[in-house]
Write a protein that holds these residues in place. Structure first.
Motif, PDB file in Angstrom:
ATOM      1  N   THR A 432       0.829  -1.215   0.000  1.00 40.30           N
ATOM      2  CA  THR A 432       0.000   0.000   0.000  1.00 40.30           C
ATOM      3  C   THR A 432       0.860   1.259   0.000  1.00 40.30           C
ATOM      4  OG1 THR A 432      -0.144  -0.081   2.419  1.00 40.30           O
ATOM      5  CG2 THR A 432      -1.900  -1.160   1.177  1.00 40.30           C
ATOM      6  N   LYS A 433       2.144   1.113   0.300  1.00 36.78           N
ATOM      7  CA  LYS A 433       3.058   2.269   0.262  1.00 36.78           C
ATOM      8  C   LYS A 433       3.185   2.812  -1.151  1.00 36.78           C
ATOM      9  CE  LYS A 433       6.294   4.853   2.317  1.00 36.78           C
ATOM     10  NZ  LYS A 433       5.991   5.743   3.450  1.00 36.78           N
ATOM     11  N   VAL A 434       3.174   1.911  -2.157  1.00 37.86           N
ATOM     12  CA  VAL A 434       3.311   2.350  -3.556  1.00 37.86           C
ATOM     13  C   VAL A 434       2.029   2.139  -4.341  1.00 37.86           C
ATOM     14  CG1 VAL A 434       5.802   2.011  -3.679  1.00 37.86           C
ATOM     15  CG2 VAL A 434       4.288   0.078  -4.120  1.00 37.86           C
ATOM     16  N   TRP A 435       1.062   1.485  -3.744  1.00 39.38           N
ATOM     17  CA  TRP A 435      -0.220   1.211  -4.412  1.00 39.38           C
ATOM     18  C   TRP A 435      -1.325   1.495  -3.396  1.00 39.38           C
ATOM     19  CZ3 TRP A 435      -2.365  -4.267  -5.733  1.00 39.38           C
ATOM     20  CH2 TRP A 435      -3.424  -4.153  -6.652  1.00 39.38           C
ATOM     21  N   PRO A 436      -1.526   2.779  -3.037  1.00 40.26           N
ATOM     22  CA  PRO A 436      -2.443   3.130  -1.945  1.00 40.26           C
ATOM     23  C   PRO A 436      -3.861   2.586  -2.119  1.00 40.26           C
ATOM     24  CG  PRO A 436      -1.115   5.024  -2.570  1.00 40.26           C
ATOM     25  CD  PRO A 436      -0.863   3.968  -3.598  1.00 40.26           C
ATOM     26  N   LYS A 437      -4.352   2.497  -3.356  1.00 40.45           N
ATOM     27  CA  LYS A 437      -5.720   2.023  -3.566  1.00 40.45           C
ATOM     28  C   LYS A 437      -5.896   0.572  -3.127  1.00 40.45           C
ATOM     29  CE  LYS A 437      -6.903   5.160  -7.352  1.00 40.45           C
ATOM     30  NZ  LYS A 437      -7.328   5.272  -8.771  1.00 40.45           N
ATOM     31  N   ALA A 438      -4.794  -0.176  -3.041  1.00 42.62           N
ATOM     32  CA  ALA A 438      -4.887  -1.576  -2.630  1.00 42.62           C
ATOM     33  C   ALA A 438      -5.389  -1.709  -1.200  1.00 42.62           C
ATOM     34  CB  ALA A 438      -3.522  -2.245  -2.764  1.00 42.62           C
ATOM     35  N   TYR A 439      -5.266  -0.639  -0.422  1.00 45.37           N
ATOM     36  CA  TYR A 439      -5.706  -0.713   0.965  1.00 45.37           C
ATOM     37  C   TYR A 439      -7.197  -1.007   1.077  1.00 45.37           C
ATOM     38  CZ  TYR A 439      -6.249   0.342   5.909  1.00 45.37           C
ATOM     39  OH  TYR A 439      -6.536   0.254   7.241  1.00 45.37           O
ATOM     40  N   ILE A 440      -7.973  -0.577   0.087  1.00 41.90           N
ATOM     41  CA  ILE A 440      -9.427  -0.845   0.087  1.00 41.90           C
ATOM     42  C   ILE A 440      -9.690  -2.325   0.238  1.00 41.90           C
ATOM     43  CG2 ILE A 440     -11.527  -0.668  -1.299  1.00 41.90           C
ATOM     44  CD1 ILE A 440     -10.282   1.805  -2.621  1.00 41.90           C
ATOM     45  N   PHE A 441      -8.859  -3.148  -0.402  1.00 39.84           N
ATOM     46  CA  PHE A 441      -9.028  -4.594  -0.349  1.00 39.84           C
ATOM     47  C   PHE A 441      -8.193  -5.232   0.755  1.00 39.84           C
ATOM     48  CE2 PHE A 441      -9.322  -3.097  -4.766  1.00 39.84           C
ATOM     49  CZ  PHE A 441     -10.648  -3.394  -5.027  1.00 39.84           C
ATOM     50  N   LEU A 442      -6.955  -4.773   0.867  1.00 46.74           N
ATOM     51  CA  LEU A 442      -6.035  -5.457   1.766  1.00 46.74           C
ATOM     52  C   LEU A 442      -6.308  -5.197   3.243  1.00 46.74           C
ATOM     53  CD1 LEU A 442      -2.682  -4.920  -0.182  1.00 46.74           C
ATOM     54  CD2 LEU A 442      -4.069  -6.997  -0.057  1.00 46.74           C
ATOM     55  N   LYS A 443      -7.063  -4.144   3.568  1.00 44.80           N
ATOM     56  CA  LYS A 443      -7.293  -3.814   4.975  1.00 44.80           C
ATOM     57  C   LYS A 443      -7.986  -4.957   5.712  1.00 44.80           C
ATOM     58  CE  LYS A 443     -11.639  -1.346   4.033  1.00 44.80           C
ATOM     59  NZ  LYS A 443     -12.312  -0.025   4.140  1.00 44.80           N
ATOM     60  N   TYR A 444      -8.683  -5.817   4.979  1.00 43.48           N
ATOM     61  CA  TYR A 444      -9.372  -6.921   5.632  1.00 43.48           C
ATOM     62  C   TYR A 444      -8.404  -8.051   6.025  1.00 43.48           C
ATOM     63  CZ  TYR A 444     -13.454  -4.594   3.681  1.00 43.48           C
ATOM     64  OH  TYR A 444     -14.392  -3.658   3.353  1.00 43.48           O
ATOM     65  N   PHE A 445      -7.191  -8.007   5.468  1.00 45.89           N
ATOM     66  CA  PHE A 445      -6.233  -9.093   5.695  1.00 45.89           C
ATOM     67  C   PHE A 445      -4.983  -8.611   6.425  1.00 45.89           C
ATOM     68  CE2 PHE A 445      -8.429  -9.551   1.594  1.00 45.89           C
ATOM     69  CZ  PHE A 445      -9.245 -10.625   1.912  1.00 45.89           C
ATOM     70  N   CYS A 446      -4.947  -7.325   6.770  1.00 45.65           N
ATOM     71  CA  CYS A 446      -3.748  -6.753   7.396  1.00 45.65           C
ATOM     72  C   CYS A 446      -4.043  -6.385   8.849  1.00 45.65           C
ATOM     73  CB  CYS A 446      -3.288  -5.505   6.640  1.00 45.65           C
ATOM     74  SG  CYS A 446      -2.909  -5.799   4.904  1.00 45.65           S
TER      75      CYS A 446
END
Length: 447
Positions: A432-446
């Motif tokens: 998410t540091k270089v692909w901030p939009k990925a946080y929308i999906f990855l927040k459920y697994f981080c």
């Protein structure tokens, strides 16, 4: 019509991870994603634990020394305590200039950081450690964002290269039981110790030590001449084994708490391969002894249920003694207090390091030698091997490369820290540091 429920089934999870792997391949390099095994020459070296290596008085005097020192910068600022002739291999570039005088110093590449004088951007001295740690999440595969992970390894310390100037340290290091323990790790034909450094290291709850090897020494090359990541690549490559100097590291704990089953923070090392590390417990006054320059090691998270404050590594961060009626210590960032800690909340270690020589004459020869390996000679050795591997075409290609790309080539080719024990070895949350939009999906697994 009701709003569709967001699906997080196995197919979606796999899709997210595959996408994250693809992005990681571009961010870290495909060679990095494949993973590596620790090379054979860095396996099967001795390690030992000695209970009560420190006396009660030793521990009390070390705690007093820590309070006397009072200020402990983060370990990324260790170059404040010594000067290297070369802090980069030519990758240095000017920092980004902004109109805001209060803005933190920024660098134009994701792997570059401000140098100690804040005049240029260079690779961190231990980029070999940091890049691997962010990618994998460390020993147990943390799934956390880049900034949270960085804060976990920003422990605090003082690096001392004149141990004889400190009576408690001089007495401890010269004691028979300490000398015998240190010699037990040196090769049998190299029993002359040459102490060169001690560190006082302190961790706050939630911090860890990532997988690494200690700064190595060679005949003609050390941290005083070259960046430590380059020296680490020299060790992993085994191309400079005829110049390698064996050493011993003693890590002794001088905190007072003893509930290691709750707090953890134990010493972990890999003597037999890239899986199933062994552990030495961080009990008060015990000592863990190893040649850390040829054995990959780390530490478990100290108080693993805790999360340290998120710190910007580009800022001036420190742990400082509090001189008021409450006492304890305060964590500061740019002189602003971020959090306070009681004495008993901290994990304290003293680290002793000594080179191993065959005789007093050899030790004297080392200190009197003026022979140095040139940067060009080091590049030449790597270049010949890289040509054999098919990574370069001909002599001269290495020095003709962009220096940052050459540095990354060395790291990708030679440095081989194992992945953690997670099922999926990639810490996709850091992307998410270089692909901030990925946080929308990855927040459920981080975390």
């Amino acid at each position: 019509m009701s709003k569709p429920t967001e699906s997080h089934g196995p197919g979606r999870v796999i899709g997210i991870i595959v996408t994250a792997l693809a992005v990681a391949g571009g961010y870290f390099g495909l060679e990095f994603i494949r993973g590596k095994k620790i090379p054979d020459h860095l396996l099967h070296h001795p390690a030992m634990s000695v209970p009560d290596l420190l006396t009660v008085s030793d521990a009390e005097q070390l705690r007093a020394l820590a309070r006397e020192m009072a200020v402990f910068p983060t370990n990324v600022q260790d170059v404040k305590f010594y000067k290297a002739l070369r802090e980069d291999i030519g990758e240095a570039v000017p920092p980004i200039v902004t109109d805001d005088p209060d803005a933190p110093l920024a660098c134009p590449h994701r792997f570059l950081v401000p140098n100690v004088n804040r005049t240029a951007c260079v690779l961190p001295g231990r980029i070999d450690i940091g890049r691997h740690y962010i990618l994998t999440g460390g020993l147990h595969g943390h799934r956390e964002t880049h900034d949270r992970l960085v804060s976990r390894v920003l422990s605090f310390g003082r690096y001392i290269f004149n141990p004889a100037d400190y009576p408690v340290i001089k007495d401890l290091f010269s004691r028979d039981n300490f000398q015998a323990a240190a010699r037990a790790v040196c090769p049998a034909d190299q029993q002359t110790l040459d102490p060169f450094q001690f560190n006082l290291i302190v961790q706050v709850p939630g911090q860890t030590v990532p997988l690494h090897i200690d700064a190595p020494y060679f005949w003609g090359a050390s941290r005083f001449e070259f960046p430590q990541w380059l020296l680490a690549a020299m060790v992993f490559s085994n191309l400079f084994k005829d110049r390698f100097i064996n050493q011993v590291q003693v890590v002794a704990y001088f905190h007072e708490w003893n509930d290691v089953d709750v707090r953890s923070g134990n010493f972990a090392y890999f003597p037999e391969g890239s899986k199933n590390p062994k552990q030495l417990l961080a009990r008060p006054r015990a000592g863990s002894i190893i040649d850390g320059s040829k054995t990959v090691h780390a530490a478990d998270v100290y108080l693993p249920e805790s999360k340290p404050p998120v710190l910007d590594q580009a800022k001036r961060n420190a742990l400082e003694l509090v001189d008021d009626e409450v006492g304890g210590w305060k964590l500061t960032s740019e002189n602003q207090t971020v959090r306070r800690y009681k004495d008993d909340e901290l994990r304290w270690t003293v680290v002793y390091r000594a080179r191993c020589f065959a005789s007093e004459a050899e030790r004297t020869r080392y200190h009197e030698s003026t022979e140095r390996i040139s940067f060009e000679d080091i590049v030449g050795v790597f270049e010949q091997d890289l040509i054999k591997r098919g990574s370069l075409s001909k002599a001269g290609d290495a020095l003709a490369m962009d220096r940052l790309q050459f540095a990354l080539l060395l790291l990708d080719t030679y440095v081989a820290y194992p992945f953690g024990d997670a099922v999926v070895p990639l810490n996709y949350c850091a992307l998410t540091k270089v692909w901030p939009k990925a946080y929308i999906f990855l927040k459920y697994f981080c975390n």
